[in-house]
Design a protein around this motif. Structure first.
Motif, mmCIF file in Angstrom:
data_model
loop_
_atom_site.group_PDB
_atom_site.id
_atom_site.type_symbol
_atom_site.label_atom_id
_atom_site.label_comp_id
_atom_site.label_asym_id
_atom_site.label_seq_id
_atom_site.Cartn_x
_atom_site.Cartn_y
_atom_site.Cartn_z
ATOM 1 N N ASP A 26 0.863 -1.176 0.000
ATOM 2 C CA ASP A 26 0.000 0.000 0.000
ATOM 3 C C ASP A 26 0.902 1.229 0.000
ATOM 4 O O ASP A 26 1.794 1.338 0.839
ATOM 5 C CB ASP A 26 -0.907 0.001 1.225
ATOM 6 N N ALA A 27 0.679 2.129 -0.939
ATOM 7 C CA ALA A 27 1.581 3.269 -1.080
ATOM 8 C C ALA A 27 0.822 4.488 -1.571
ATOM 9 O O ALA A 27 -0.265 4.384 -2.146
ATOM 10 C CB ALA A 27 2.703 2.932 -2.052
ATOM 11 N N LEU A 28 1.440 5.638 -1.346
ATOM 12 C CA LEU A 28 0.923 6.889 -1.875
ATOM 13 C C LEU A 28 2.053 7.558 -2.634
ATOM 14 O O LEU A 28 3.161 7.712 -2.107
ATOM 15 C CB LEU A 28 0.437 7.796 -0.739
ATOM 16 N N PHE A 29 1.773 7.938 -3.867
ATOM 17 C CA PHE A 29 2.751 8.610 -4.715
ATOM 18 C C PHE A 29 2.242 10.018 -4.995
ATOM 19 O O PHE A 29 1.064 10.194 -5.294
ATOM 20 C CB PHE A 29 2.944 7.844 -6.020
ATOM 21 N N VAL A 30 3.143 10.994 -4.887
ATOM 22 C CA VAL A 30 2.743 12.382 -5.083
ATOM 23 C C VAL A 30 3.662 13.059 -6.096
ATOM 24 O O VAL A 30 4.776 12.605 -6.362
ATOM 25 C CB VAL A 30 2.764 13.176 -3.756
ATOM 26 N N ASP A 31 3.191 14.161 -6.623
ATOM 27 C CA ASP A 31 3.968 15.006 -7.520
ATOM 28 C C ASP A 31 5.228 15.472 -6.782
ATOM 29 O O ASP A 31 5.162 15.791 -5.597
ATOM 30 C CB ASP A 31 3.086 16.204 -7.906
ATOM 31 N N PRO A 32 6.372 15.537 -7.429
ATOM 32 C CA PRO A 32 7.613 15.953 -6.771
ATOM 33 C C PRO A 32 7.559 17.367 -6.181
ATOM 34 O O PRO A 32 8.362 17.708 -5.318
ATOM 35 C CB PRO A 32 8.663 15.879 -7.877
ATOM 36 N N ARG A 33 6.622 18.192 -6.607
ATOM 37 C CA ARG A 33 6.489 19.545 -6.045
ATOM 38 C C ARG A 33 5.854 19.545 -4.665
ATOM 39 O O ARG A 33 5.870 20.544 -3.967
ATOM 40 C CB ARG A 33 5.674 20.427 -6.986
ATOM 41 N N ILE A 34 5.285 18.414 -4.265
ATOM 42 C CA ILE A 34 4.653 18.283 -2.951
ATOM 43 C C ILE A 34 5.695 17.785 -1.959
ATOM 44 O O ILE A 34 6.409 16.822 -2.222
ATOM 45 C CB ILE A 34 3.445 17.325 -3.024
ATOM 46 N N THR A 35 5.776 18.452 -0.813
ATOM 47 C CA THR A 35 6.722 18.069 0.236
ATOM 48 C C THR A 35 6.078 17.038 1.159
ATOM 49 O O THR A 35 4.968 17.250 1.649
ATOM 50 C CB THR A 35 7.145 19.302 1.071
ATOM 51 N N VAL A 36 6.775 15.953 1.385
ATOM 52 C CA VAL A 36 6.298 14.927 2.319
ATOM 53 C C VAL A 36 6.822 15.297 3.701
ATOM 54 O O VAL A 36 8.023 15.284 3.951
ATOM 55 C CB VAL A 36 6.784 13.524 1.910
ATOM 56 N N VAL A 37 5.915 15.646 4.608
ATOM 57 C CA VAL A 37 6.272 16.027 5.972
ATOM 58 C C VAL A 37 6.419 14.786 6.842
ATOM 59 O O VAL A 37 7.365 14.663 7.617
ATOM 60 C CB VAL A 37 5.226 16.994 6.566
ATOM 61 N N ASP A 38 5.483 13.855 6.701
ATOM 62 C CA ASP A 38 5.524 12.630 7.502
ATOM 63 C C ASP A 38 4.741 11.533 6.789
ATOM 64 O O ASP A 38 3.852 11.810 5.980
ATOM 65 C CB ASP A 38 4.936 12.880 8.890
ATOM 66 N N HIS A 39 5.089 10.316 7.102
ATOM 67 C CA HIS A 39 4.420 9.128 6.550
ATOM 68 C C HIS A 39 4.387 8.095 7.662
ATOM 69 O O HIS A 39 5.391 7.861 8.331
ATOM 70 C CB HIS A 39 5.209 8.570 5.361
ATOM 71 N N ASP A 40 3.234 7.481 7.867
ATOM 72 C CA ASP A 40 3.137 6.464 8.910
ATOM 73 C C ASP A 40 2.164 5.376 8.468
ATOM 74 O O ASP A 40 1.324 5.584 7.601
ATOM 75 C CB ASP A 40 2.670 7.079 10.230
ATOM 76 N N VAL A 41 2.313 4.236 9.077
ATOM 77 C CA VAL A 41 1.387 3.117 8.903
ATOM 78 C C VAL A 41 0.690 2.949 10.240
ATOM 79 O O VAL A 41 1.348 2.818 11.273
ATOM 80 C CB VAL A 41 2.146 1.835 8.495
ATOM 81 N N VAL A 42 -0.638 2.998 10.225
ATOM 82 C CA VAL A 42 -1.414 2.978 11.457
ATOM 83 C C VAL A 42 -1.643 1.531 11.890
ATOM 84 O O VAL A 42 -2.393 0.789 11.258
ATOM 85 C CB VAL A 42 -2.748 3.723 11.285
ATOM 86 N N ASP A 43 -0.976 1.145 12.959
ATOM 87 C CA ASP A 43 -1.066 -0.221 13.497
ATOM 88 C C ASP A 43 -1.679 -0.149 14.884
ATOM 89 O O ASP A 43 -0.998 0.120 15.871
ATOM 90 C CB ASP A 43 0.329 -0.852 13.551
ATOM 91 N N THR A 44 -2.984 -0.337 14.944
ATOM 92 C CA THR A 44 -3.714 -0.344 16.214
ATOM 93 C C THR A 44 -4.619 -1.572 16.243
ATOM 94 O O THR A 44 -4.828 -2.227 15.210
ATOM 95 C CB THR A 44 -4.585 0.921 16.365
ATOM 96 N N ALA A 45 -5.162 -1.854 17.399
ATOM 97 C CA ALA A 45 -6.109 -2.978 17.503
ATOM 98 C C ALA A 45 -7.296 -2.756 16.569
ATOM 99 O O ALA A 45 -7.788 -3.687 15.927
ATOM 100 C CB ALA A 45 -6.576 -3.136 18.943
ATOM 101 N N GLN A 46 -7.741 -1.516 16.470
ATOM 102 C CA GLN A 46 -8.884 -1.194 15.611
ATOM 103 C C GLN A 46 -8.549 -1.394 14.131
ATOM 104 O O GLN A 46 -9.348 -1.954 13.381
ATOM 105 C CB GLN A 46 -9.323 0.240 15.865
ATOM 106 N N THR A 47 -7.369 -0.956 13.685
ATOM 107 C CA THR A 47 -7.026 -1.134 12.271
ATOM 108 C C THR A 47 -6.782 -2.603 11.955
ATOM 109 O O THR A 47 -7.040 -3.043 10.839
ATOM 110 C CB THR A 47 -5.807 -0.293 11.864
ATOM 111 N N ARG A 48 -6.294 -3.374 12.911
ATOM 112 C CA ARG A 48 -6.108 -4.812 12.691
ATOM 113 C C ARG A 48 -7.446 -5.519 12.504
ATOM 114 O O ARG A 48 -7.554 -6.475 11.746
ATOM 115 C CB ARG A 48 -5.329 -5.441 13.841
ATOM 116 N N ARG A 49 -8.493 -5.040 13.191
ATOM 117 C CA ARG A 49 -9.831 -5.624 13.048
ATOM 118 C C ARG A 49 -10.522 -5.174 11.768
ATOM 119 O O ARG A 49 -11.354 -5.885 11.218
ATOM 120 C CB ARG A 49 -10.711 -5.255 14.248
ATOM 121 N N ALA A 50 -10.184 -3.981 11.297
ATOM 122 C CA ALA A 50 -10.918 -3.368 10.181
ATOM 123 C C ALA A 50 -10.556 -3.940 8.812
ATOM 124 O O ALA A 50 -11.389 -3.951 7.912
ATOM 125 C CB ALA A 50 -10.689 -1.868 10.176
ATOM 126 N N SER A 51 -9.326 -4.414 8.646
ATOM 127 C CA SER A 51 -8.884 -4.831 7.324
ATOM 128 C C SER A 51 -7.691 -5.766 7.442
ATOM 129 O O SER A 51 -7.130 -5.930 8.519
ATOM 130 C CB SER A 51 -8.485 -3.596 6.507
#
Length: 66
Positions: A26-51
């Motif tokens: 799973d990835a997100l690709f952006v135009d090079p003119r956009i600055t990436v401030v932060d990127h994270d993968v959400v690993d919680t009990a709720q996200t583990r149940r959701a998908s």
């Protein structure tokens, strides 16, 4: 295009599967003119149940136009 995980030095955060994360499909690709401030993968009990994929959360700084 810019891979937001690579730009934020977080390509080691795996998204699949939630039960045994061993791939980053799973990835997100952006135009090079956009600055990436932060990127994270959400690993919680709720996200583990959701998908079987972890959601990706990205903070972006959009360029000013005009």
């Amino acid at each position: 295009l810019t891979d937001t995980a690579v730009a934020a030095d977080r390509a080691d955060r795996l998204t699949y599967s939630c039960a045994d994360p061993h791939r980053r499909i799973d990835a997100l690709f952006v135009d090079p003119r956009i600055t990436v401030v932060d990127h994270d993968v959400v690993d919680t009990a709720q996200t583990r149940r959701a998908s079987d994929h972890f959601p990706v959360l990205v903070d972006l700084l959009l360029p000013v136009t005009g």
